[in-house]
Write an enzyme that holds these catalytic residues in place. Structure first.
Site, PDB file in Angstrom:
ATOM      1  CD  GLU A 405      -2.088  -2.520   1.252  1.00  0.00           C
ATOM      2  OE1 GLU A 405      -0.924  -3.194   1.517  1.00  0.00           O
ATOM      3  OE2 GLU A 405      -2.927  -3.238   1.156  1.00  0.00           O
ATOM      4  CD  GLN A 427      -8.066  -7.122  -1.431  1.00  0.00           C
ATOM      5  OE1 GLN A 427      -6.912  -7.586  -0.744  1.00  0.00           O
ATOM      6  NE2 GLN A 427      -7.954  -7.606  -2.798  1.00  0.00           N
ATOM      7  CG  PHE A 428     -10.924  -4.594   2.934  1.00  0.00           C
ATOM      8  CD1 PHE A 428     -12.555  -4.994   3.136  1.00  0.00           C
ATOM      9  CD2 PHE A 428     -10.350  -6.314   2.438  1.00  0.00           C
ATOM     10  CE1 PHE A 428     -13.437  -6.492   2.933  1.00  0.00           C
ATOM     11  CE2 PHE A 428     -11.418  -7.387   1.811  1.00  0.00           C
ATOM     12  CZ  PHE A 428     -12.902  -6.412   1.908  1.00  0.00           C
ATOM     13  CG  ASP A 430     -10.390  -2.838   7.677  1.00  0.00           C
ATOM     14  OD1 ASP A 430     -10.750  -2.650   9.181  1.00  0.00           O
ATOM     15  OD2 ASP A 430     -11.389  -2.743   6.699  1.00  0.00           O
ATOM     16  CG  HIS A 472     -11.045  -8.368   6.470  1.00  0.00           C
ATOM     17  ND1 HIS A 472     -10.549  -9.211   7.433  1.00  0.00           N
ATOM     18  CD2 HIS A 472     -11.639  -8.176   5.340  1.00  0.00           C
ATOM     19  CE1 HIS A 472      -9.298  -9.383   6.713  1.00  0.00           C
ATOM     20  NE2 HIS A 472      -9.844  -8.708   5.598  1.00  0.00           N
TER      21      HIS A 472
END
Ligand SMILES: Cc1ncc(C[n+]2csc(CCOP(=O)(O)OP(=O)(O)O)c2C)c(N)n1
Ligand SMILES: [Mg+2]
Length: 666
Positions: A405, A427-428, A430, A472
């Site tokens: 990330e 992607q999430f 979180d 998540h």
């Protein structure tokens, strides 16, 4: 090849002509003389801090002169030679260090913490590692625009321990980006010697681990640095790929001047003093009769004169003028919102379809917009938002990323510096923590620091109610609403999501775009199928009533709607904020002034959430109009749990109705 009797370094000039050799010499001498002057000024208390690059000039100068002036360089705190070799007027550098207006940051950042598009230099942020990923983005832009340019980025050997280094190398290698990773191994990272920093023999070995060519170069030999980098740069321009070069050198002074060199063995300093890159090269040039004593004196005098003249200009410059309006205005790049009205043709879409369609249409609007994220290409993303994008827009613009990330957020920054918009799919939401530093320190502060926009949208699939547990299900907007420089969007409906996403992408500032996963497939609405925009900072008044003001966003809006549906006797103003930064305080205050009672509902845990700030704002601005204390309803002060019955207890939803009735009864 000749070894000078007075030089401990062997110079092999190969086919370099005398003019080039003299140019290398002059470009090394200049930063050395500037530094010597700075050390005097430091002792006189005329400058605040100094990170010395004495003894390392051959690297900055050799690399810079080996590249074209159009190629980006990302230097560190010991690379004065990069700035001087790009011929930045010295008074501008001096003004920068004195925090004056003719510098590059309007007094907002110090020393080498700045970039300048004029000279294709992108300066560091203090965190060292992030610029390695930014270099990836710049190199990607060079590939996408078919510019055949090399991007050179510097790090010390200490910085190579940071995750950013490893992520950046990996991305560059997987994507075959034309980056020259220049590691200046100067023996120490602050007080930490190399044997406490890493365990491999040479940092160059790490290149192999990432499937990348790597080389070791004598960093004190300017001829070797220049010749090698020139050759590598030419090769990279022809066949784009990353290459790692480890320059062996030594830090001759303290980490910064105040910290001294007590911990450095004297013998080491003496040994490396003999290898001084400037003195040795000068001796060599004299032996070779390329430089005469007379020339040497004249060159030196010229530089001393230039330095003193420019110092005078900088000292004579008036101190920076404090202007509150400018300070506040420069946090964001100004953005002229262009309204595109929705056409009449609509289709019933789920939130997820609206986002997907909106993103697709923005890809069509902005021909060079790039989207990046894990599994977004062939797989279409874990939520299938980008399903079919690869076929329509191609692999260059729809980029699967490795799981890194930080490097991807940084690469997005690099793209923005090169004038390319990007959308990054977390992607999430979180997982943004793994790229947190570049979001809050790089993207957020870039425009304020050196007038460089971060034209990046981070898509953030977030939120609970999906029994997905603590990693998540978070809704972490509060981490970002408190950071000046970021914009935060949080739609509750398909219509808003589509229009706001278009605006987020048009806006040149960094935008965090929250998409609630529980709403993705549960909320449907008639949405205009053509491209349209919705402005930021305008809340939606979903219901009107005189009893109470309900303020929320995201899933909270749907909880409030359910509650109002089952309590038809409650007449409420229901405000959907839609964007949290900017925040539509006007709509909030107008409603509060009418109803006198307010409840703010947020899905996140209570403490430090945006509900608290909204409450404080209302208290400060509408106190006289209030008939009851502002009520905040939020989730529990625990991580969000997995199993339904625990998650239900955690969620604010279950406490909202009672709190609302209590407030009405107050
Ligand atoms: C993330 C982060 N951790 C720690 C620091 C403090 N710090 C600044 S420079 C430095 C040493 C860097 O060493 P190296 O990368 O070898 O570069 P050098 O100073 O030797 O040129 C440290 C620890 C920082 N700026 N950022
Ligand atoms: Mg070091």
């Amino acid at each position: 090849m000749l070894t000078s009797p007075r030089s401990t370094i062997t110079f092999d000039k190969k086919n370099l002509d005398d003019r080039t050799l003299l140019k290398l010499y002059k470009n090394m001498l200049k930063p050395r003389l500037i530094e010597e002057k700075m050390l005097i000024l430091l002792r006189q208390g005329k400058i605040s801090k100094w990170f010395s690059g004495i003894g390392q000039e051959a690297i900055s100068v050799g690399v810079t002169l080996a590249l074209t002036n159009e190629e980006y360089i990302l230097p560190m705190h010991r690379n004065l030679g990069v700035f001087t070799s790009r011929n930045i007027p010295l008074h501008r550098l001096f003004s920068q260090w004195q925090g004056k207006a003719n510098g590059f940051t309007k007094g907002r950042d110090r020393s080498f913490h700045f970039g300048t598009q004029e000279y294709n230099i992108v300066g560091m942020i203090s965190h060292l590692g992030p610029q390695l990923g930014v270099a990836d983005g710049l190199a990607l832009a060079s590939l996408l625009k078919k510019k055949n340019q090399v991007t050179a980025v510097f790090t010390g050997e200490g910085g190579t321990s940071e995750g950013d280094f490893h992520e950046a190398l990996n991305v560059a290698s997987v994507w075959q980006l034309p980056v020259l990773f220049c590691v200046e191994n100067n023996g120490y990272g602050l007080s930490t010697p190399t044997n406490e920093q890493y365990r491999c023999k040479d940092i160059a070995d790490r290149g192999k681990g990432y499937g990348m060519e790597s080389f070791i170069v004598d960093g004190n030999n300017v001829v070797e640095v220049y010749s090698k980098i020139k050759k590598l740069a030419q090769s990279i321009r022809k066949r784009p790929r990353p290459i790692l070069v480890e320059f062996k050198t030594f830090r001759m002074r303290g980490h910064e001047e105040a910290s001294g060199t007590k911990y450095v063995p004297k013998a080491l300093l003496q040994e490396w003093a003999k290898k001084d890159p400037l003195e040795n090269f000068q001796a060599y040039l004299k032996d070779q009769k390329i430089l005469t004593e007379k020339q040497e004196v004249a060159i030196k005098e010229g530089f001393v004169h230039e330095i003193n003249e420019n110092l005078k200009i900088a000292y004579d410059e008036v101190p920076i003028e404090v202007d509150l309006t400018t300070e506040l205005a420069d946090v964001y790049k100004s953005f002229e919102y262009k309204e595109v009205k929705p056409k009449s043709k609509t289709e019933e879409l789920r939130l997820i379809d609206a986002i997907s369609l909106g993103l697709r249409q923005s890809m069509q609007q902005h021909k060079d917009l790039v989207i990046m994220g894990q599994d977004i290409a062939e797989y279409g993303g874990v939520f299938k938002i980008t399903d079919g994008f690869l076929e329509e827009f191609g692999k260059e613009r729809v980029r699967n990323t490795p799981i890194c990330e930080s490097a991807i957020v940084e690469a997005a920054m690099g793209l923005s510096i090169a004038g390319i918009k990007s959308v990054v799919e977390m992607q999430f939401a979180d997982f943004v923590t793994s790229g947190f530093n570049p979001v809050v320190n790089y993207l957020a502060k870039s425009h304020y620091r050196w007038n460089q926009q971060a034209d990046v949208v981070l898509r953030m699939p977030c939120g609970g109610g999906v029994a997905a547990g603590p990693f998540h299900s978070q809704t972490n907007e509060a981490w970002f609403t408190k950071t000046p420089g970021l914009k935060v969007v949080y739609p509750a409906f398909p219509y808003d999501a589509k229009g706001l996403l278009a605006t987020a992408i048009n806006d040149p500032n960094p935008v965090l775009f929250f998409e609630h996963k529980a709403l993705y497939r549960s909320i449907r609405q008639d949405v205009p199928t053509d491209y349209f925009t919705i402005p930021f900072g305008k809340a939606a008044l979903l219901k009107e009533g005189n009893d109470v003001t309900i303020i929320s966003y995201g899933a909270g809006i749907h909880w409030a709607l359910e509650t109002l549906d089952s309590n038809s006797d409650i007449n409420a103003d229901l405000i959907d904020l839609r964007t949290l930064q900017p925040l539509d305080t006007e709509t909030i205050y107008n409603s509060v002034r009418k109803t006198g009672k307010v409840i703010v509902l947020q899905e996140d845990s209570l403490f430090g959430g945006i509900a608290s700030d909204i409450s404080a704002l209302i208290m400060e601005n509408c106190f006289e109009d209030l008939d009851a204390p502002v009520k905040r309803v939020a989730s529990l002060e625990t991580p969000i749990p997995f199993i339904n019955q625990l998650e239900d207890q955690y969620m604010a939803k279950g406490r909202f109705e009672e709190a609302l009735k209590d407030l009405l009864a107050y």
